[in-house]
Design a protein around this motif. Sequence first.
Motif, mmCIF file in Angstrom:
data_model
loop_
_atom_site.group_PDB
_atom_site.id
_atom_site.type_symbol
_atom_site.label_atom_id
_atom_site.label_comp_id
_atom_site.label_asym_id
_atom_site.label_seq_id
_atom_site.Cartn_x
_atom_site.Cartn_y
_atom_site.Cartn_z
ATOM 1 N N VAL A 125 11.173 -3.624 9.664
ATOM 2 C CA VAL A 125 10.626 -2.502 8.894
ATOM 3 C C VAL A 125 11.722 -1.840 8.065
ATOM 4 N N TYR A 126 11.432 -1.605 6.804
ATOM 5 C CA TYR A 126 12.341 -0.862 5.922
ATOM 6 C C TYR A 126 11.698 0.480 5.601
ATOM 7 N N ASP A 127 12.355 1.532 6.050
ATOM 8 C CA ASP A 127 11.805 2.876 5.867
ATOM 9 C C ASP A 127 12.356 3.487 4.577
ATOM 10 N N LEU A 128 11.469 3.772 3.647
ATOM 11 C CA LEU A 128 11.902 4.370 2.373
ATOM 12 C C LEU A 128 12.022 5.883 2.470
ATOM 13 N N GLY A 129 11.580 6.442 3.584
ATOM 14 C CA GLY A 129 11.639 7.895 3.745
ATOM 15 C C GLY A 129 10.387 8.545 3.192
ATOM 16 N N LYS A 130 10.545 9.775 2.690
ATOM 17 C CA LYS A 130 9.368 10.496 2.203
ATOM 18 C C LYS A 130 9.578 10.900 0.748
ATOM 19 N N ASP A 131 8.506 11.409 0.145
ATOM 20 C CA ASP A 131 8.555 11.808 -1.258
ATOM 21 C C ASP A 131 9.103 10.644 -2.106
ATOM 22 N N VAL A 132 8.551 9.470 -1.868
ATOM 23 C CA VAL A 132 9.094 8.252 -2.479
ATOM 24 C C VAL A 132 8.391 7.967 -3.813
ATOM 25 N N PRO A 133 9.138 7.891 -4.913
ATOM 26 C CA PRO A 133 8.510 7.565 -6.203
ATOM 27 C C PRO A 133 7.846 6.188 -6.146
ATOM 28 N N ILE A 134 6.736 6.058 -6.815
ATOM 29 C CA ILE A 134 5.936 4.829 -6.736
ATOM 30 C C ILE A 134 6.745 3.560 -7.026
ATOM 31 N N PRO A 135 7.554 3.518 -8.092
ATOM 32 C CA PRO A 135 8.276 2.259 -8.372
ATOM 33 C C PRO A 135 9.194 1.820 -7.224
ATOM 34 N N GLU A 136 9.660 2.771 -6.423
ATOM 35 C CA GLU A 136 10.572 2.442 -5.320
ATOM 36 C C GLU A 136 9.938 1.499 -4.302
ATOM 37 N N ILE A 166 -1.202 1.375 -5.915
ATOM 38 C CA ILE A 166 -1.907 0.102 -6.059
ATOM 39 C C ILE A 166 -2.072 -0.248 -7.544
ATOM 40 N N GLU A 167 -2.413 0.755 -8.321
ATOM 41 C CA GLU A 167 -2.555 0.505 -9.765
ATOM 42 C C GLU A 167 -1.221 0.063 -10.375
ATOM 43 N N TYR A 168 -0.141 0.683 -9.921
ATOM 44 C CA TYR A 168 1.188 0.352 -10.454
ATOM 45 C C TYR A 168 1.556 -1.094 -10.106
ATOM 46 N N ILE A 169 1.271 -1.480 -8.862
ATOM 47 C CA ILE A 169 1.622 -2.848 -8.452
ATOM 48 C C ILE A 169 0.757 -3.865 -9.206
ATOM 49 N N LYS A 170 -0.497 -3.501 -9.429
ATOM 50 C CA LYS A 170 -1.387 -4.368 -10.224
ATOM 51 C C LYS A 170 -0.831 -4.515 -11.635
#
Lengths: 222, 457
Positions: A125-136, A166-170
């Motif tokens: 598991v890789y934890d990005l933390g919180k308040d994470v911008p979508i591209p991250e 989801i829209e961003y990844i699409k």
Amino acid sequence: MVNKEEIFKKMQKAIYDYDKDAAVAAAKEALDAGIDPVEAVEKGFAVAIRDLGEKFDRMEIFLPELVMGAEAMKAGVEILKEAILARGETMEKKGTVVIGTVEGDIHDIGKTIVIAMLQSAGFEVYDLGKDVPIPEFLKRAEEVKADIIGASALLTTTMLRQKDLIEYIKMSGKRDKYFIIVGGAPTSKEWAKEIGADGHGKDAIEAVKVCEELMKKKRGAA
Amino acid sequence: MVNYIDVAIRAETGPMIAEEDFNMKLIAMKAAEYSKEIDFKFDPKEPVNTDNTLADEIWDAGLRFFLDVGIYSVKTRRRIVFDESEVKHALKNVKSRLEVGQGKDRRVLYNRGVEDTKPPVIFGGPFNCDVSEEMFVRFNEAYAREEIIDVLFLPGYLKTLSGLDVRPDSGLSSRTVVLYGRWSREAIARAGRPGMAIVGHAIMGLNEIGVTNEDWGLRVTDPRAMVMLPELQVDDVTLSRLVYYIQYGAPIYIAFTPLVGGFAGGPESTTIVATASHIAAVMLGGEIIHMGPQHVRYRHQTNIHSLWVASRVKQAVSRNSKMIHLTSHTTAGRAGSEQFLYEFAALEIDVVPSGSHVAGPRPADLKFNNHNSPLAARLFGEVGHAAAKLKRDEANELVLKLYDIYKDKIDFETAPVGKPFEELYDVNTLKPKPEHYEQYMKVKKHLADLGLELEFD
């Protein structure tokens, strides 16, 4: 002849005692005794951590104990992992998950529990933390070759960011590459379906089950 | 004396610590350490505490814990810390009486003691459930029409506007905030209570301060709600709103939700953290202090752990401070079900004799827009008043009886789904539908039969 069972018991005790040093020592002892590292994880650490997960669900232990147990296991597994890598092999894992709390949301206790349970179940598991911008989310998933992207949101206001993710990844043309799961207090299976997520966990235990099912699906398709 | 300026400065200059260490090494470890000093153990047969010495020990431990830990500024990763003389000075000078609202609708808030026969102030309203644009005014008007509600509580979360999702801090959210203020004022005016105080929190990020306008929005007499994160954490948006509202002069309402089973640990150590959170709220400038006794596993506030914690913490705070403090009520059973009514009644009977005012109620897991009931809030007010006549041992017996009614359905999956406002009410007349009224009367009579002194017309 060193008794394998005794070593497994030591490994389990280290987790039950939330003792990182003891977990490292027990892992080394297992290697010295020639025990297969994968077997050591499965019959040693994993038995205890699964038990801790169940105890947490029954509220017989609480979040600090679960986190300490998961940290002890991580320290011990690290030793075993090094040994496997040194043999030129890779350690089999259930899957790789990149997880974070979406932008604008700074709640992450639920995510902490999910991470502890996923690690206990054998996921990397890789934890990005919180308040994470979508591209991250996508950037990190690409870097670590993740299987699953998990997005957590505790607020009804911020769950909208799961939809954006989801829209961003699409939009990036990578939707087929990753499973996307969502969770958090205001979310539901219906919400997950509405926004086109692959899964939803109402709690940490269900999140693990969903990830396991998704990985089975992936392996089945491979 | 410490004020909001010192808080803002210390958030920038206090000792730095990683959040993981704050959670584990300070919150978890210290709470466990302090709770071990006290001879107490969670007992499901004693949700309501009757031991004054225990309440005082919890207060003492909570105070020392707070001095050790402080408040965590999430953005700067720094601890906002205070010394003992600053905390004692603030507690000595905290307001024990506060007026909110205007004219004939003005209410006086006051601190209550344990087994205080003065009725609690009733903060009732949608409690920030998701409210649809078209129903916002009518829904809140129906709450404001309930005479027993003293203060309109959190008029609702406007998730969409003209069919569009509203994101905090967006241009659309700024517009939403203005409408939130306008429509809340319209609702109380339509109900004939134009001066009724409104506890506001539109959940729109920093844009939210745009709700303030004496003519059409939230006024200087309307409390503004700010939320600390569990455990003992604040973010920059909250600090910014806090500084703005203090300078504006609005009553400062600070809420927090200690999480039983979270970093605070089990029920025993959670009492220490929750008590410390009350003190933290005062140090931030809070004048109305709100605790939601939350639970990491159940995610609502009427489970037996939350009941046990809430009673002890409320008594610790009531016996040892002058704070005006209250308890929120979120339930597993949803509005429109009998279980909803039994659950909030149990928590009220638990906390009112323990010295608390009350806020709520709301289902914790909403299934619809407008998923709440003004008629349920009427019963909430009535039960709150009746509970002030109870001694703690009587309250304990009643809480156990009520808990027995719903204890097997406290998971969201098994709890009744209920109905939204528009199915429970005639939205033209704003009268509850006959079956909803019958349900209210049935539960009210049952509560009276169980020994609660409720008034019937």
